[in-house]
Each structure stands twice: as C-alpha cells, then as structure tokens.
Design an enzyme around this catalytic site. Structure first.
Site, PDB file in Angstrom:
ATOM      1  N   ARG A  49      38.809  32.782  45.455  1.00  0.00           N
ATOM      2  CA  ARG A  49      39.764  32.386  44.422  1.00  0.00           C
ATOM      3  C   ARG A  49      39.248  31.233  43.572  1.00  0.00           C
ATOM      4  O   ARG A  49      39.906  30.829  42.607  1.00  0.00           O
ATOM      5  CB  ARG A  49      41.090  31.978  45.061  1.00  0.00           C
ATOM      6  CG  ARG A  49      41.695  33.055  45.931  1.00  0.00           C
ATOM      7  CD  ARG A  49      42.953  32.569  46.582  1.00  0.00           C
ATOM      8  NE  ARG A  49      44.002  32.412  45.616  1.00  0.00           N
ATOM      9  CZ  ARG A  49      44.888  33.355  45.307  1.00  0.00           C
ATOM     10  NH1 ARG A  49      44.835  34.517  45.912  1.00  0.00           N
ATOM     11  NH2 ARG A  49      45.801  33.133  44.403  1.00  0.00           N
TER      12      ARG A  49
ATOM     13  N   LYS B  88      28.663  43.182  34.305  1.00  0.00           N
ATOM     14  CA  LYS B  88      28.041  42.867  35.602  1.00  0.00           C
ATOM     15  C   LYS B  88      26.858  41.932  35.393  1.00  0.00           C
ATOM     16  O   LYS B  88      26.674  40.977  36.133  1.00  0.00           O
ATOM     17  CB  LYS B  88      27.514  44.132  36.279  1.00  0.00           C
ATOM     18  CG  LYS B  88      28.335  45.008  37.128  1.00  0.00           C
ATOM     19  CD  LYS B  88      29.062  44.504  38.311  1.00  0.00           C
ATOM     20  CE  LYS B  88      30.272  43.718  37.933  1.00  0.00           C
ATOM     21  NZ  LYS B  88      31.512  44.432  37.906  1.00  0.00           N
TER      22      LYS B  88
ATOM     23  N   CYS C 229      42.458  29.326  42.394  1.00  0.00           N
ATOM     24  CA  CYS C 229      42.552  28.287  43.409  1.00  0.00           C
ATOM     25  C   CYS C 229      43.197  28.911  44.646  1.00  0.00           C
ATOM     26  O   CYS C 229      44.089  29.750  44.541  1.00  0.00           O
ATOM     27  CB  CYS C 229      43.377  27.070  43.005  1.00  0.00           C
ATOM     28  SG  CYS C 229      42.732  26.204  41.571  1.00  0.00           S
TER      29      CYS C 229
ATOM     30  N   TRP D  75      39.447  26.325  41.394  1.00  0.00           N
ATOM     31  CA  TRP D  75      38.882  26.913  40.177  1.00  0.00           C
ATOM     32  C   TRP D  75      39.395  26.027  39.045  1.00  0.00           C
ATOM     33  O   TRP D  75      40.589  26.004  38.749  1.00  0.00           O
ATOM     34  CB  TRP D  75      39.346  28.352  39.992  1.00  0.00           C
ATOM     35  CG  TRP D  75      38.672  29.043  38.856  1.00  0.00           C
ATOM     36  CD1 TRP D  75      37.435  29.620  38.871  1.00  0.00           C
ATOM     37  CD2 TRP D  75      39.183  29.239  37.538  1.00  0.00           C
ATOM     38  NE1 TRP D  75      37.152  30.150  37.649  1.00  0.00           N
ATOM     39  CE2 TRP D  75      38.211  29.929  36.803  1.00  0.00           C
ATOM     40  CE3 TRP D  75      40.375  28.874  36.899  1.00  0.00           C
ATOM     41  CZ2 TRP D  75      38.384  30.289  35.466  1.00  0.00           C
ATOM     42  CZ3 TRP D  75      40.547  29.221  35.574  1.00  0.00           C
ATOM     43  CH2 TRP D  75      39.554  29.923  34.878  1.00  0.00           C
TER      44      TRP D  75
ATOM     45  N   ASN E 151      48.172  25.415  43.118  1.00  0.00           N
ATOM     46  CA  ASN E 151      47.560  26.540  42.398  1.00  0.00           C
ATOM     47  C   ASN E 151      48.471  26.858  41.227  1.00  0.00           C
ATOM     48  O   ASN E 151      49.680  26.956  41.404  1.00  0.00           O
ATOM     49  CB  ASN E 151      47.453  27.742  43.341  1.00  0.00           C
ATOM     50  CG  ASN E 151      47.061  29.017  42.609  1.00  0.00           C
ATOM     51  OD1 ASN E 151      46.398  28.972  41.578  1.00  0.00           O
ATOM     52  ND2 ASN E 151      47.467  30.157  43.141  1.00  0.00           N
ATOM     53  N   GLY E 152      47.890  27.005  40.020  1.00  0.00           N
ATOM     54  CA  GLY E 152      48.695  27.305  38.831  1.00  0.00           C
ATOM     55  C   GLY E 152      48.408  26.286  37.737  1.00  0.00           C
ATOM     56  O   GLY E 152      47.381  25.599  37.782  1.00  0.00           O
TER      57      GLY E 152
ATOM     58  N   GLU F  41      30.591  47.926  31.280  1.00  0.00           N
ATOM     59  CA  GLU F  41      30.563  47.460  32.672  1.00  0.00           C
ATOM     60  C   GLU F  41      29.154  46.958  33.045  1.00  0.00           C
ATOM     61  O   GLU F  41      29.016  45.939  33.731  1.00  0.00           O
ATOM     62  CB  GLU F  41      31.001  48.599  33.603  1.00  0.00           C
ATOM     63  CG  GLU F  41      30.889  48.315  35.085  1.00  0.00           C
ATOM     64  CD  GLU F  41      31.788  47.182  35.579  1.00  0.00           C
ATOM     65  OE1 GLU F  41      32.557  46.620  34.786  1.00  0.00           O
ATOM     66  OE2 GLU F  41      31.671  46.835  36.767  1.00  0.00           O
TER      67      GLU F  41
ATOM     68  N   LYS G  36      37.641  35.495  42.014  1.00  0.00           N
ATOM     69  CA  LYS G  36      37.942  36.922  42.155  1.00  0.00           C
ATOM     70  C   LYS G  36      39.383  37.252  41.785  1.00  0.00           C
ATOM     71  O   LYS G  36      39.655  38.310  41.232  1.00  0.00           O
ATOM     72  CB  LYS G  36      37.657  37.368  43.582  1.00  0.00           C
ATOM     73  CG  LYS G  36      37.720  38.868  43.728  1.00  0.00           C
ATOM     74  CD  LYS G  36      36.749  39.370  44.745  1.00  0.00           C
ATOM     75  CE  LYS G  36      36.618  40.878  44.686  1.00  0.00           C
ATOM     76  NZ  LYS G  36      35.831  41.335  43.544  1.00  0.00           N
TER      77      LYS G  36
ATOM     78  N   GLU H  23      28.025  38.314  34.404  1.00  0.00           N
ATOM     79  CA  GLU H  23      28.664  37.493  35.433  1.00  0.00           C
ATOM     80  C   GLU H  23      27.727  37.162  36.584  1.00  0.00           C
ATOM     81  O   GLU H  23      27.823  36.087  37.166  1.00  0.00           O
ATOM     82  CB  GLU H  23      29.962  38.117  35.933  1.00  0.00           C
ATOM     83  CG  GLU H  23      29.806  39.401  36.690  1.00  0.00           C
ATOM     84  CD  GLU H  23      31.150  39.982  37.121  1.00  0.00           C
ATOM     85  OE1 GLU H  23      32.045  39.224  37.473  1.00  0.00           O
ATOM     86  OE2 GLU H  23      31.272  41.217  37.111  1.00  0.00           O
TER      87      GLU H  23
ATOM     88  N   HIS I  54      26.714  49.632  12.785  1.00  0.00           N
ATOM     89  CA  HIS I  54      27.708  48.887  12.013  1.00  0.00           C
ATOM     90  C   HIS I  54      27.605  47.389  12.239  1.00  0.00           C
ATOM     91  O   HIS I  54      28.515  46.644  11.900  1.00  0.00           O
ATOM     92  CB  HIS I  54      29.120  49.389  12.373  1.00  0.00           C
ATOM     93  CG  HIS I  54      29.288  50.856  12.101  1.00  0.00           C
ATOM     94  ND1 HIS I  54      29.286  51.372  10.828  1.00  0.00           N
ATOM     95  CD2 HIS I  54      29.392  51.922  12.943  1.00  0.00           C
ATOM     96  CE1 HIS I  54      29.425  52.697  10.893  1.00  0.00           C
ATOM     97  NE2 HIS I  54      29.475  53.045  12.163  1.00  0.00           N
TER      98      HIS I  54
HETATM   99  C1  F6R Z   1      34.192  41.803  37.115  1.00  0.00           C
HETATM  100  C2  F6R Z   1      35.499  41.520  37.677  1.00  0.00           C
HETATM  101  C3  F6R Z   1      36.596  41.136  36.748  1.00  0.00           C
HETATM  102  C4  F6R Z   1      37.907  41.784  37.198  1.00  0.00           C
HETATM  103  C5  F6R Z   1      39.083  41.255  36.348  1.00  0.00           C
HETATM  104  C6  F6R Z   1      40.394  41.921  36.723  1.00  0.00           C
HETATM  105  O1  F6R Z   1      33.262  42.124  38.102  1.00  0.00           O
HETATM  106  O2  F6R Z   1      35.686  41.581  38.855  1.00  0.00           O
HETATM  107  O3  F6R Z   1      36.310  41.438  35.425  1.00  0.00           O
HETATM  108  O4  F6R Z   1      37.790  43.161  37.057  1.00  0.00           O
HETATM  109  O5  F6R Z   1      39.207  39.871  36.557  1.00  0.00           O
HETATM  110  O6  F6R Z   1      40.711  41.672  38.057  1.00  0.00           O
HETATM  111  P1  F6R Z   1      41.699  42.622  38.854  1.00  0.00           P
HETATM  112  O7  F6R Z   1      41.083  43.954  38.917  1.00  0.00           O
HETATM  113  O8  F6R Z   1      41.830  41.983  40.189  1.00  0.00           O
HETATM  114  O9  F6R Z   1      42.996  42.636  38.097  1.00  0.00           O
END
Ligand code: F6R
Length: 589
Positions: free
Chosen positions: A27, A465, A2, A73, A97-98, A461, A584, A468, A484
């Site tokens: 956010r 990607k 948020c 969020w 926020n929180g 990764e 993010k 998400e 396995h």
């Molecule tokens: C994936 C992504 C998330 C962040 C994770 C950690 O594309 O962006 O998986 O890597 O939320 O976030 P940070 O790096 O900001 O601690």
C-alpha cells in the site's frame, strides 16, 4: 494508500506490528513506523521499507501490549523521516490513511492556539486536535468522535493514548478499515492480510463509525452497522521470499497458468445477472492496467454481444456531466477492489440508478477466493491476464445468452479461453528473447509500443509496465495514430515494439511498422505463427509467441511484455517488487 495496523494483545505487540506492516507494504513503502503503549508512548520509524524496522524494534524490544503501525505512501510532505507516521503529540499517537482536506485551516487554528508541528503532513493535526479534546476533559473515545466531526476528506485512523495503554481508538470515513476481535486480542488494519496468523475474526468498520478496541472487544462512540459479516483471516502470503524466484513479480509472471485456471474455475460457477445479459451497452470504468485489460477484451466482447463497450478512466468519469445511458451497465474492473477513483465512479453510477458489476481479485469476495490469488508485486501481472480471461468469458457468456454470437466466433473464443492457461505458461519460454529486447531498451532509454485493436491496448500495457518497473519513458500507441504526431519522436535506433499477431489488422500494422522503420526505428514484432512470415519483412526482429488465433494472441503477448519490462528493470538495478512512488492499492483520489 498507506497501510495502517493496530494490535492489543496479552503480550508485547511490537514484532507482530512490524510483521503486519511488511504484509501491508504493497500500500506504500516511503516510510514505516510503530508506536507502542508502555509507561509512555514508544515510537520507532524508518525511511523506506518496513523490513528495516525489524532491527530497530528487536534492539529496543518495546514491552507494550497495545500498539499501532503505518507504512506510508506520501501525499502531503516528502518521503522524509519527519513525515513518517505515527505522529505524536501530548501523549497521543496517530496513524492515518487518506487525505484531510481542511488540514491547512486546522493547522492555522492550532498554531494560533500555540501548537508547533514537526512534519509537513496533513495527518499531524489529528494528534494535536485529540490532545486538545482530552485536555478539555473528554474521554479518548468521545475525543476521537468529536475530532472526526471537524475533519474533512477521507480518513482511516488508529489512535493510541498514553493514559489508556491497553486500547486502540479507531475511526473511518471513506478510507477502508477492518476491525478484528478474538479471545483477549483485538486488531485493526487497512487490509485483512495484516490479520494473517492471528486468532481473530474480522469485519469492516462502517463508514462514519468510531470505536475502541481492547481485550474486551469493540465499544462504539458512533455505531452505524447493525450487523457485521465476520470472516476468518487469510492465510499469510509471503513477504518477498518469492518461492525460489528473485522477485515476487517474476514469480507472479511465472504462476499465471495457475492463476488463470483458478479464475476460470471461479467463473464457471458464476450466474450472469439479468441486467448484464440484457444490457444495451457496457461502460467499463477502471484505472491503469485494469482499464487496459478491458481495452484488450473490448473487441471480443463487442463481437460476441453486438453492443458497444465504452472504456472510461475512472478518475475522469466521476466528474462527467452526461448521465449514463438508459439500459447500460457499468463494469468496475479492479484488481484490488479498493481503488478510490473506481469507487467514486461506482457511486456516480449508483446515484443514476445504473446497474454496476465488479470484476475484482480480492480474496474477501466469493469470486476472489477462486480468482488469481494475492498479487504481491506492485505491478499487475497475473491479475492482468486473469482480468482478460474474466472479461472475455463475460463477453462469451453474454453473447450466448443474447443469441448474438456467431458459431465460428463462439468456437474461436471458447478455444482461446480454454487455451489461455497453457499459453501464458508456454510464453515463459520467450524469456531469452525478451532479455535481448530489454537490453536494447535499457541502452536506448526509451521505447514505443504500437498495435491495432486489442494490440493497441496491449501496447499501452507494455508501456505502462515498462514505465512503472524501469522508470523509462515509454509510449503505447494505436499504430494508426503515430502519423498524427508521435512519429516525430522516432530517431535513429528508437526501439519500437509492435504487437503484431496474424489476422485482418496485420497488413495495416505492417505499413505502420515500415513507416517508423523508414525513419530509423529498430522494430521488433511480437507475433504468432500466423503473422511470423509477414512480420519478417517489416521488422528488424521477430519474436514468435504461442497462440493459434487473434483471440489467443493477447495472453502470450501480455507475458512477453511483462518479461521485457521486468528485465529492463533488472538491468537498470530497479526495485522490481516495490517501484518508486507506487502503491498497489490506490485509495486516494
Ligand atoms: C499497473 C497497475 C495499476 C493498477 C491501477 C488500478 O501495473 O497495477 O495501473 O492497474 O492502479 O488498480 P486496481 O486494479 O486495483 O483498481
């Protein structure tokens, strides 16, 4: 998570609040809203993106010179308009926020006292509690301080009170909150990007502080910080113009060369702390892509330093019972530098007296100013390859300082780090092949990514990607683990992407690829010149990426995986820059 913002100015603030919310939208983007103080509190909310508030606000043209805003969020209550902030009651508007952990008890007590609630949120108890305190005769600042004393959990709060239309009341515990002041202007926000363009300087509110913001500056009910580090606001980053690209995410994939060059420049000036040079082990604590970047770099760091590198999921690590090993150092890796799980893990390390260093990409930090630069797309792209570069550089520096790195590996690793910016640029040429791979994945609706060593982390990764950005179920696996269990998922036509650069790990990976192919999988190998010939015999498709060594391969492969996920998302019509359910900065545990 948020984003919250507040502004007191000498002119109407509503449009500036919406502009700030658009910058804070990374956010969370489930809903957005503002409240502006005029003769009464004037509230406007939308479900979804902050940009949709612009038209509402332009039509209403609220006149108030103080206001608060929120981009949500969802944690408590679905993404619905009634759950959008600001929450209002009795002439009090609140953005939060929180998470307020005792909201159910507080709500029950308020209900007994005759209060009704309009939303399902934990946040809504706050305006009710403040209104009660005001009715009991408290002034707004002490009312907020008293309410904070009964709240459990984490919060950053900005409050508008109808009776005081030229002030904002703010408080924080756990969640981030910055305050900014200038000549007859004051502001508050979760992140400095909200202050871009304002004639102010900003500083962090300390944990536990409660303050009033007005034209006259800051006045505290509870003051904890004796001195504050004030900074100038950042220059405004774009809010989706994407510099000629269709999406910020695509632009950020394209601009990785510049991001890596800036990161390398910043790292050149960094002194290796003594505790890191002498560490007996490194424990990387991180989440999501940041943890996967460390997984990719692990081989190189271990080979250079001859010490073990452990990878720990931050949300699990914080509750572990065993104390960190003596002589160990924790590496907190975080793009945002704000992730609540990583911060909690840092608290644990510090409580045990274990040295902790951060690898971050925040512009407010000294390293950050020279790092990858603001990343607007929710999915990590350039920050991932920048983290990779930073972690591998750390391994090289540690290996040299300790005298453990062999000359041949020093040369290979240095060459890879020097070549990385050019590699991430050259890999962009693979886009047409990535689109072909994306078509198959979009059609089949699933994907399995496999690899060994650094390739196993890259497989994770690639899957992350894809999940998400496209919402397709995807798995990333160490190829040797398939037999396995996960190999049961393979059916006729299952798309399998193998991260398969040349090197000592390739023969075993080829056998793993053959095993899934024998069960009907359609296997595409992401390889380099050294692995191409061998892969041709074991895969249905081969994408030869730039790179001259196992140390160089991850940089190009990361870009190809990003392009694949991006194009699957486009084919499926997803909101690439703002994927559903994601934010993010992940500031809740
Ligand atoms: C994936 C992504 C998330 C962040 C994770 C950690 O594309 O962006 O998986 O890597 O939320 O976030 P940070 O790096 O900001 O601690």
């Amino acid at each position: 998570m948020c984003g919250i913002v507040g502004l007191v100015n000498g002119h109407p603030v509503a449009r500036d609040l919406v502009a700030a919310l658009r910058r804070l939208e990374y956010r969370g983007h489930d809903s957005a809203g503002i409240a502006v103080a005029g003769e009464r509190l004037d509230t406007h909310k939308v479900l979804g993106r902050a940009r949709d508030l612009s038209a509402l606000v332009a039509a209403a043209d609220p006149a108030g010179h103080a206001g608060i805003g929120h981009t949500r969020w969802a944690t408590h209550g679905r993404a619905e308009l009634r759950n959008a902030h600001p929450h209002c009651f009795g002439g009090v508007a609140v953005v939060h926020n929180g998470i307020i952990e005792n909201h159910a008890e507080l709500r029950a007590a308020l209900r007994e006292a005759g209060h009704d609630f309009a939303s399902e949120t934990d946040s809504e108890v706050v305006p009710h509690l403040i209104a009660e305190a005001l009715a009991a005769g408290a002034d707004p600042l002490s009312a907020l301080a008293d309410v904070c004393d009964v709240l459990e959990g984490s919060f950053a709060l900005a409050v508008l009170v109808e009776e005081v239309p030229d002030a904002i009341f703010v408080a924080r515990r756990g969640s981030p909150l910055l305050v900014a002041t200038g000549d007859r202007v004051a502001a508050v926000a979760s992140d400095a990007v909200a202050f871009a363009g304002l004639p102010v300087r900003f500083a962090a509110l300390a944990d536990g502080e409660v303050a009033e913001l007005s034209h006259d500056g800051l006045r505290f009910a509870v003051q904890i910080a004796e001195a504050r580090a004030w900074s100038a606001p950042p220059v405004a980053a774009g809010t989706g113009a994407a510099g000629g690209f269709a999406h910020d995410t695509r632009r950020e994939i394209a601009e990785q060369r510049a991001a890596l060059e800036a990161t390398a420049t910043g790292l050149a000036a960094l002194d290796l702390p003594g505790a890191v040079r002498d560490a007996t082990r490194l424990t990387v604590v991180a989440c999501g892509s940041s943890l996967l970047a460390a997984g990719v770099a692990r081989d190189a760091i271990e080979r250079a330093t001859r010490i073990p590198v452990e990878l720990e999921v931050a949300s699990e690590y914080r509750d572990r019972h065993a104390a960190p090993a003596a002589g160990g150092v924790a590496l907190l890796v975080s793009q945002s530098g704000e992730t609540a799980d990583s911060l909690a893990a840092m608290d644990r390390q510090e409580a045990h007296g274990c040295p902790t260093i951060g690898v971050v990409n925040v512009t407010a930090s000294a390293i950050g100013r020279r790092a990858a630069g603001a990343e607007l797309g929710v999915a990590a792209t350039k920050s991932f390859t920048a983290q990779l570069l930073a972690l591998m550089t750390l391994g090289l520096r540690m290996g040299r300082a300790r005298g453990t790195i062999e000359a041949g590996f020093d040369a290979a690793l240095s060459a890879a780090l020097d070549a990385a910016p050019a590699l991430v640029e050259a890999a962009q040429a693979a886009e047409p092949d990535c689109i072909a791979i994306a078509r198959r994945i979009a059609t089949e609706g699933e994907a399995l990514f496999i690899g060994r060593g650094a390739g196993a982390a890259l497989a994770g990764e690639g899957a992350l990607k894809l999940k998400e950005l496209s919402y397709i179920r995807a798995e990333g696996y160490a190829a040797g683990e398939l037999k396995h269990g996960p190999i049961a998922l393979i059916r006729e036509g299952s798309p399998v992407i193998a991260i398969a650069p040349g090197g000592p790990g390739l023969p075993k990976l080829l056998a793993n690829m053959s095993a899934v192919r024998a069960r009907g999988a359609h296997v595409v190998a992401l390889t380099d010149a050294a692995g191409a010939a061998a892969c041709r015999g074991a895969a249905d498709g081969v994408l030869v990426l730039p790179g001259a060594s196992a140390e160089e391969a991850p940089f190009a492969a990361a870009v190809a995986l990003q392009l694949i996920a991006y194009h699957v998302a486009l084919l499926l019509g997803r909101d690439v820059d703002r994927p559903r359910n994601l934010a993010k900065s992940v500031t809740v545990e």
